[in-house]
Design an enzyme around this catalytic site. Sequence first.
Site, mmCIF file in Angstrom:
data_model
loop_
_atom_site.group_PDB
_atom_site.id
_atom_site.type_symbol
_atom_site.label_atom_id
_atom_site.label_comp_id
_atom_site.label_asym_id
_atom_site.label_seq_id
_atom_site.Cartn_x
_atom_site.Cartn_y
_atom_site.Cartn_z
ATOM 1 N N LYS A 1 42.105 32.759 45.848
ATOM 2 C CA LYS A 1 40.725 32.504 46.246
ATOM 3 C C LYS A 1 40.372 31.014 46.173
ATOM 4 O O LYS A 1 39.726 30.478 47.076
ATOM 5 C CB LYS A 1 39.787 33.316 45.345
ATOM 6 C CG LYS A 1 38.320 33.188 45.649
ATOM 7 C CD LYS A 1 37.535 34.338 45.013
ATOM 8 C CE LYS A 1 37.760 34.406 43.515
ATOM 9 N NZ LYS A 1 37.029 33.361 42.774
ATOM 10 N N ARG A 17 28.544 38.449 40.797
ATOM 11 C CA ARG A 17 29.502 39.213 40.006
ATOM 12 C C ARG A 17 29.017 40.631 39.716
ATOM 13 O O ARG A 17 29.786 41.454 39.227
ATOM 14 C CB ARG A 17 29.784 38.503 38.671
ATOM 15 C CG ARG A 17 30.650 37.263 38.796
ATOM 16 C CD ARG A 17 31.009 36.722 37.430
ATOM 17 N NE ARG A 17 31.822 35.529 37.523
ATOM 18 C CZ ARG A 17 33.140 35.510 37.636
ATOM 19 N NH1 ARG A 17 33.797 36.646 37.680
ATOM 20 N NH2 ARG A 17 33.805 34.372 37.695
ATOM 21 N N ARG A 55 54.614 33.602 36.215
ATOM 22 C CA ARG A 55 54.404 32.156 36.104
ATOM 23 C C ARG A 55 55.074 31.598 34.849
ATOM 24 O O ARG A 55 54.973 32.169 33.761
ATOM 25 C CB ARG A 55 52.911 31.821 36.082
ATOM 26 C CG ARG A 55 52.253 31.977 37.414
ATOM 27 C CD ARG A 55 50.892 31.331 37.469
ATOM 28 N NE ARG A 55 49.933 31.894 36.535
ATOM 29 C CZ ARG A 55 48.619 31.830 36.699
ATOM 30 N NH1 ARG A 55 48.118 31.215 37.758
ATOM 31 N NH2 ARG A 55 47.795 32.362 35.808
ATOM 32 N N ARG A 75 52.590 31.017 29.342
ATOM 33 C CA ARG A 75 51.337 30.742 28.653
ATOM 34 C C ARG A 75 50.728 32.043 28.143
ATOM 35 O O ARG A 75 50.980 33.119 28.697
ATOM 36 C CB ARG A 75 50.340 30.068 29.597
ATOM 37 C CG ARG A 75 50.813 28.740 30.167
ATOM 38 C CD ARG A 75 49.737 28.123 31.036
ATOM 39 N NE ARG A 75 49.258 29.080 32.047
ATOM 40 C CZ ARG A 75 48.279 28.844 32.895
ATOM 41 N NH1 ARG A 75 47.645 27.691 32.863
ATOM 42 N NH2 ARG A 75 47.916 29.749 33.785
ATOM 43 N N ARG A 106 42.778 41.462 32.368
ATOM 44 C CA ARG A 106 42.020 40.627 33.304
ATOM 45 C C ARG A 106 41.820 41.342 34.637
ATOM 46 O O ARG A 106 40.720 41.340 35.202
ATOM 47 C CB ARG A 106 42.744 39.306 33.551
ATOM 48 C CG ARG A 106 42.625 38.294 32.425
ATOM 49 C CD ARG A 106 43.401 37.028 32.760
ATOM 50 N NE ARG A 106 42.818 36.317 33.891
ATOM 51 C CZ ARG A 106 43.460 35.376 34.585
ATOM 52 N NH1 ARG A 106 44.709 35.056 34.270
ATOM 53 N NH2 ARG A 106 42.874 34.755 35.581
#
Length: 251
Positions: free
Chosen positions: A22, A97, A143, A176, A187
């Site tokens: 996004k 939201r 990642r 991370r 999430r």
Amino acid sequence: MAEETSRSVGPIVLLGAPGAGKGTQAKRIAARYGIPHISTGDLLRDDVERGTPLGLQAKDVMARGELVSDHLVCDMVRERLRQPDCRRGFLLDGFPRTAAQARWLDMFLEREFFDKLPKARHWPIVIRIAVDYNYLFRRLTGRRTCLAQGHIYNVYFQPPRVAGICDVDGSELVTRNDDREDVIRERLAAYERQTRPVAEYYQKKGRLVDVCGDLPVEEVAARILQVIEGHIPQAPQGGPGSGTAQIGPQK
């Protein structure tokens, strides 16, 4: 590009899960049309840093470990959308939201933008970058970040030449905390819970458009621009009613 950055574009709302791309697409849209990219996260940080009345209220709320209310967020967005650079249009990222925020935005636009911008597209076009859950999960959990200089790899889509080692400086690649599988699952679940009512609100209004985000970045960008171009009123060609577009909810 001069023509692109002089047209009335109107409001654009961009939805997308974490990792859907996004942010990348928002920057492209804003640059192409010369409209502001408005992120509620950036607004909040800016108001807090500048010590505005709204920022001070938000700071107090966050200091108590509470979420910033819809009312306070809407007040910040209202002040931002009243700025002159929003007159031709703007792109909202991270707002609305909630369904309550979406209803507020519609009322704000109807009250403050319809009369001021008679040739603009007033009702927001809502573009959702839709990405397959498993693809998104691998994009986020795959990642790996270089400890030395922060270079980023993905073990599934852009792996280093040597597993666990940065191609550039030979330092160790790490996962991370934000990219751990348990964190990513939560999430994505939180995003789904939070945004489903927003998507349903706009879907009922006939304004929600899904664009596949599993495609290459350039192709996703091309499809998003095609959607936007289809909703920007064209210049009048003469004759009664020319140059208008039916963009509100169908009766």
